[in-house]
Design a protein around this motif. Structure first.
Motif, short mmCIF file in Angstrom:
data_model
loop_
_atom_site.label_atom_id
_atom_site.label_comp_id
_atom_site.label_asym_id
_atom_site.label_seq_id
_atom_site.Cartn_x
_atom_site.Cartn_y
_atom_site.Cartn_z
N GLU A 252 15.13 5.27 -2.59
CA GLU A 252 13.71 4.83 -2.60
C GLU A 252 13.04 5.34 -1.18
N ILE A 253 12.12 6.18 -1.33
CA ILE A 253 11.28 6.81 -0.26
C ILE A 253 9.97 6.03 -0.32
N VAL A 254 9.42 5.67 1.14
CA VAL A 254 8.25 5.08 0.92
C VAL A 254 7.52 5.63 2.21
N MET A 255 5.93 5.82 1.96
CA MET A 255 5.41 6.33 2.95
C MET A 255 3.98 5.74 3.02
N ALA A 256 3.37 5.39 4.05
CA ALA A 256 1.92 5.03 4.10
C ALA A 256 1.01 6.23 3.47
N PRO A 257 -0.04 5.92 2.82
CA PRO A 257 -0.95 6.73 1.95
C PRO A 257 -1.17 8.00 3.12
N GLU A 258 -1.54 7.60 4.05
CA GLU A 258 -1.95 8.69 5.33
C GLU A 258 -1.10 9.71 5.69
N HIS A 259 0.07 9.46 5.35
CA HIS A 259 1.21 10.40 5.64
C HIS A 259 1.60 11.47 4.56
N LEU A 260 1.08 11.15 3.40
CA LEU A 260 1.21 11.97 2.39
C LEU A 260 0.77 13.36 2.40
N ASP B 253 0.84 -1.28 0.02
CA ASP B 253 -0.07 -0.11 0.11
C ASP B 253 0.86 1.17 -0.10
N ASP B 254 2.11 1.09 0.09
CA ASP B 254 3.04 2.06 0.30
C ASP B 254 2.87 3.26 -1.15
#
Length: 104
Positions: free
Chosen positions: A60-68, A50-51
């Motif tokens: 490569e940077i990843v984040m959970a959608p709620e942090h965007l 889901d990232d």
């Protein structure tokens, strides 16, 4: 779009090498504090399905959608705040404590 400065990218790569986490993604997270300012977190992690994934400066940077929503306009930099004292800082116009950098 979230950005990483070349100085921050260089330090992230050094930290990954020193910590034995080479090849892992840089995970970012952010949340609002009661005073409205933003609390930032980062560390090395494996991506999930889901990232949100971003490539920036070879990282490569990843984040959970709620942090965007809190991170999409931010920049991660690595700067000398005091002589010999280097730190990661988030430059984010969405943070009420944000002050644009000035040229010395």
């Amino acid at each position: 779009m979230f950005k990483l400065t070349p100085a921050a990218a260089e330090q992230v790569l050094k930290a990954a090498k020193q910590g034995g986490t080479e090849g892992m993604c840089l995970r970012l997270a952010a949340g609002r504090k009661p005073d409205g300012s933003i609390d930032y977190r980062m560390g090395f992690d494996d991506p999930t399905e889901d990232d949100i994934r971003i490539q920036c400066e070879g990282i490569e940077i990843v984040m959970a959608p709620e942090h965007l929503p809190l991170l999409d306009a931010a920049t991660l930099d690595y700067v000398e705040l005091e002589p010999g004292q280097f730190h990661f800082i988030f430059l984010n116009p969405k943070d009420p404590t944000y002050r644009p950098p000035t040229e010395d």
